[in-house]
Design a protein around this motif. Structure first.
Motif, PDB file in Angstrom:
ATOM      1  N   SER A 189       0.828  -1.206   0.000  1.00  0.00           N
ATOM      2  CA  SER A 189       0.000   0.000   0.000  1.00  0.00           C
ATOM      3  C   SER A 189       0.863   1.257   0.000  1.00  0.00           C
ATOM      4  O   SER A 189       0.548   2.242  -0.690  1.00  0.00           O
ATOM      5  CB  SER A 189      -0.927   0.004   1.224  1.00  0.00           C
ATOM      6  N   GLU A 190       1.941   1.230   0.753  1.00  0.00           N
ATOM      7  CA  GLU A 190       2.841   2.386   0.777  1.00  0.00           C
ATOM      8  C   GLU A 190       3.489   2.595  -0.589  1.00  0.00           C
ATOM      9  O   GLU A 190       3.627   3.734  -1.056  1.00  0.00           O
ATOM     10  CB  GLU A 190       3.912   2.194   1.844  1.00  0.00           C
ATOM     11  N   GLU A 191       3.864   1.494  -1.262  1.00  0.00           N
ATOM     12  CA  GLU A 191       4.425   1.611  -2.605  1.00  0.00           C
ATOM     13  C   GLU A 191       3.427   2.277  -3.546  1.00  0.00           C
ATOM     14  O   GLU A 191       3.779   3.175  -4.322  1.00  0.00           O
ATOM     15  CB  GLU A 191       4.808   0.228  -3.135  1.00  0.00           C
ATOM     16  N   VAL A 192       2.165   1.834  -3.474  1.00  0.00           N
ATOM     17  CA  VAL A 192       1.135   2.418  -4.333  1.00  0.00           C
ATOM     18  C   VAL A 192       0.926   3.892  -3.994  1.00  0.00           C
ATOM     19  O   VAL A 192       0.728   4.726  -4.888  1.00  0.00           O
ATOM     20  CB  VAL A 192      -0.191   1.639  -4.184  1.00  0.00           C
ATOM     21  N   SER A 193       1.006   4.229  -2.707  1.00  0.00           N
ATOM     22  CA  SER A 193       0.765   5.616  -2.312  1.00  0.00           C
ATOM     23  C   SER A 193       1.780   6.560  -2.946  1.00  0.00           C
ATOM     24  O   SER A 193       1.429   7.668  -3.377  1.00  0.00           O
ATOM     25  CB  SER A 193       0.800   5.749  -0.781  1.00  0.00           C
ATOM     26  N   TYR A 194       3.029   6.120  -3.027  1.00  0.00           N
ATOM     27  CA  TYR A 194       4.071   6.966  -3.612  1.00  0.00           C
ATOM     28  C   TYR A 194       4.046   6.936  -5.139  1.00  0.00           C
ATOM     29  O   TYR A 194       4.196   7.974  -5.796  1.00  0.00           O
ATOM     30  CB  TYR A 194       5.448   6.531  -3.117  1.00  0.00           C
ATOM     31  N   LYS A 195       3.849   5.747  -5.703  1.00  0.00           N
ATOM     32  CA  LYS A 195       4.009   5.607  -7.149  1.00  0.00           C
ATOM     33  C   LYS A 195       2.761   5.972  -7.937  1.00  0.00           C
ATOM     34  O   LYS A 195       2.856   6.502  -9.048  1.00  0.00           O
ATOM     35  CB  LYS A 195       4.421   4.168  -7.482  1.00  0.00           C
ATOM     36  N   ALA A 196       1.577   5.702  -7.384  1.00  0.00           N
ATOM     37  CA  ALA A 196       0.342   5.925  -8.132  1.00  0.00           C
ATOM     38  C   ALA A 196      -0.502   7.071  -7.594  1.00  0.00           C
ATOM     39  O   ALA A 196      -1.134   7.794  -8.365  1.00  0.00           O
ATOM     40  CB  ALA A 196      -0.490   4.643  -8.159  1.00  0.00           C
ATOM     41  N   LEU A 197      -0.529   7.232  -6.260  1.00  0.00           N
ATOM     42  CA  LEU A 197      -1.421   8.241  -5.677  1.00  0.00           C
ATOM     43  C   LEU A 197      -0.777   9.623  -5.608  1.00  0.00           C
ATOM     44  O   LEU A 197      -1.430  10.633  -5.919  1.00  0.00           O
ATOM     45  CB  LEU A 197      -1.884   7.791  -4.288  1.00  0.00           C
ATOM     46  N   ASP A 198       0.474   9.710  -5.198  1.00  0.00           N
ATOM     47  CA  ASP A 198       1.131  11.018  -5.117  1.00  0.00           C
ATOM     48  C   ASP A 198       1.115  11.775  -6.444  1.00  0.00           C
ATOM     49  O   ASP A 198       0.890  13.001  -6.450  1.00  0.00           O
ATOM     50  CB  ASP A 198       2.564  10.872  -4.613  1.00  0.00           C
ATOM     51  N   PRO A 199       1.354  11.098  -7.583  1.00  0.00           N
ATOM     52  CA  PRO A 199       1.324  11.843  -8.852  1.00  0.00           C
ATOM     53  C   PRO A 199      -0.025  12.479  -9.176  1.00  0.00           C
ATOM     54  O   PRO A 199      -0.088  13.384 -10.024  1.00  0.00           O
ATOM     55  CB  PRO A 199       1.689  10.768  -9.893  1.00  0.00           C
ATOM     56  N   MET A 200      -1.099  12.055  -8.508  1.00  0.00           N
ATOM     57  CA  MET A 200      -2.405  12.673  -8.742  1.00  0.00           C
ATOM     58  C   MET A 200      -2.474  14.083  -8.151  1.00  0.00           C
ATOM     59  O   MET A 200      -3.345  14.874  -8.522  1.00  0.00           O
ATOM     60  CB  MET A 200      -3.509  11.808  -8.137  1.00  0.00           C
ATOM     61  N   ARG A 201      -1.595  14.359  -7.194  1.00  0.00           N
ATOM     62  CA  ARG A 201      -1.499  15.694  -6.569  1.00  0.00           C
ATOM     63  C   ARG A 201      -2.831  16.167  -5.983  1.00  0.00           C
ATOM     64  O   ARG A 201      -3.210  17.333  -6.093  1.00  0.00           O
ATOM     65  CB  ARG A 201      -0.981  16.724  -7.593  1.00  0.00           C
ATOM     66  N   ASN A 202      -3.538  15.235  -5.356  1.00  0.00           N
ATOM     67  CA  ASN A 202      -4.812  15.594  -4.717  1.00  0.00           C
ATOM     68  C   ASN A 202      -4.848  15.210  -3.246  1.00  0.00           C
ATOM     69  O   ASN A 202      -5.913  15.211  -2.622  1.00  0.00           O
ATOM     70  CB  ASN A 202      -5.978  14.939  -5.462  1.00  0.00           C
ATOM     71  N   GLY A 203      -3.698  14.861  -2.698  1.00  0.00           N
ATOM     72  CA  GLY A 203      -3.608  14.498  -1.288  1.00  0.00           C
ATOM     73  C   GLY A 203      -3.923  13.055  -0.987  1.00  0.00           C
ATOM     74  O   GLY A 203      -3.845  12.629   0.173  1.00  0.00           O
ATOM     75  N   SER A 204      -4.259  12.260  -2.012  1.00  0.00           N
ATOM     76  CA  SER A 204      -4.641  10.871  -1.746  1.00  0.00           C
ATOM     77  C   SER A 204      -3.458  10.049  -1.239  1.00  0.00           C
ATOM     78  O   SER A 204      -3.653   9.117  -0.443  1.00  0.00           O
ATOM     79  CB  SER A 204      -5.242  10.234  -3.001  1.00  0.00           C
ATOM     80  N   GLY A 205      -2.254  10.370  -1.668  1.00  0.00           N
ATOM     81  CA  GLY A 205      -1.091   9.655  -1.159  1.00  0.00           C
ATOM     82  C   GLY A 205      -0.911   9.859   0.332  1.00  0.00           C
ATOM     83  O   GLY A 205      -0.654   8.905   1.084  1.00  0.00           O
TER      84      GLY A 205
END
Length: 277
Positions: A228-244
């Motif tokens: 989950s942490e890997e996904v948070s950095y690699k997929a969610l952070d690039p969305m730039r909406n705070g989801s990471g």
């Protein structure tokens, strides 16, 4: 799955997570489903999506020395160097979800694929099954392993009866990539693999579905939090909406209660045989 679509990490911590996942999956089970005849000479085995290569390396210890074990992936950076692999193990940079090279067709007695959930689109593994059938000799076997999310269940200790369940929220966030896509963890296609196998002409279909023993639940939870942490950095952070950040906050809250609340899930393996004629 295209390289850009891979939402997990490929660094040293991701490698450690994959290796731990493998041994937790195998615990009290098997490297190959026992219905697959493997103690034969000159066996040829292929794995699709090798990750770190841990399955290839481990399997080589149990098969006859005459076996040739090949791993295929579009990225081999997580594997050991080729010269450090067992002499009968080789890895190859090939996308086995695309058209297969002709020299690989009908060359393998066993094709193994595991934890490929993210590469299956529209709840339909049939295109992948049909592609993998091309690798099999007549009479060869496919083995497919997936986590069975239909059996997902929160498990609590007595001290955890009143603990807030942040795990389900975390699974929802990861499964929907922060609400941007349908929830892949809600897909039920893995439990329908026997049906998919039969519809694509495979016979002698067998199923093994094992939950984790309670004593391994904290370790299984650790691997889920790492992923989950890997996904948070690699997929969610690039969305730039705070989801990471929201995802990592949930991870922290779940980890705080690691000894009070976890989850269990089925380790599902389905095998089937290509007819000899």
């Amino acid at each position: 799955m295209e390289h850009e679509a891979y939402i997990l990490g490929r660094n040293f911590s991701a490698n450690a997570r994959l290796n731990l996942q493998y041994f937790l999956w195998k615990d009290a089970g098997f490297s190959l489903h026992p219905s697959i005849p493997a103690n034969v000479e000159n066996l040829r085995v292929a794995e699709i999506g090798v990750g770190t290569g841990i399955w290839l390396v481990d399997l080589a210890r149990y098969l006859p020395p005459s076996a040739q074990i090949d791993g295929f992936d579009i990225d081999l950076t997580q594997c050991p160097p080729k010269e450090w692999l067992p002499s009968n193990v080789a890895v190859h940079k090939i996308d086995c979800l695309g058209p297969l090279p002709k020299h690989l067709l009908e060359q393998y007695d066993i094709v193994h694929i595991q934890l490929f959930h993210l590469a299956v689109h529209n709840n339909d593994p049939a295109p992948i099954i049909r592609n993998l059938l091309g690798l099999l000799k007549p009479g060869g076997w496919i083995s497919w392993g997936e986590m069975d999310y239909s059996t997902f269940k929160i498990i609590r200790t007595e001290e955890g009866n009143d603990v807030e369940d942040n795990l389900t929220a975390l699974l929802e966030m990861i499964g929907t990539l922060g609400g941007t896509r349908p929830n892949w963890t809600a897909d039920d296609w893995p439990i329908r693999l026997p049906q998919f196998f039969e519809e694509n002409g495979l016979t002698n279909v067998a199923v093994n579905n094992r939950p984790f023993p309670l004593e391994l639940l904290p370790f299984q939870l650790d691997t889920a939090l790492m992923a989950s942490e890997e996904v948070s950095y690699k997929a969610l952070d690039p969305m730039r909406n705070g989801s990471g950040d929201r995802c990592r906050d949930l991870i922290f809250k779940v980890f705080q209660n690691r000894q009070k609340l976890a989850y269990n899930i089925g380790r599902l393996t389905v095998v089937g045989q290509r007819p000899s004629q």
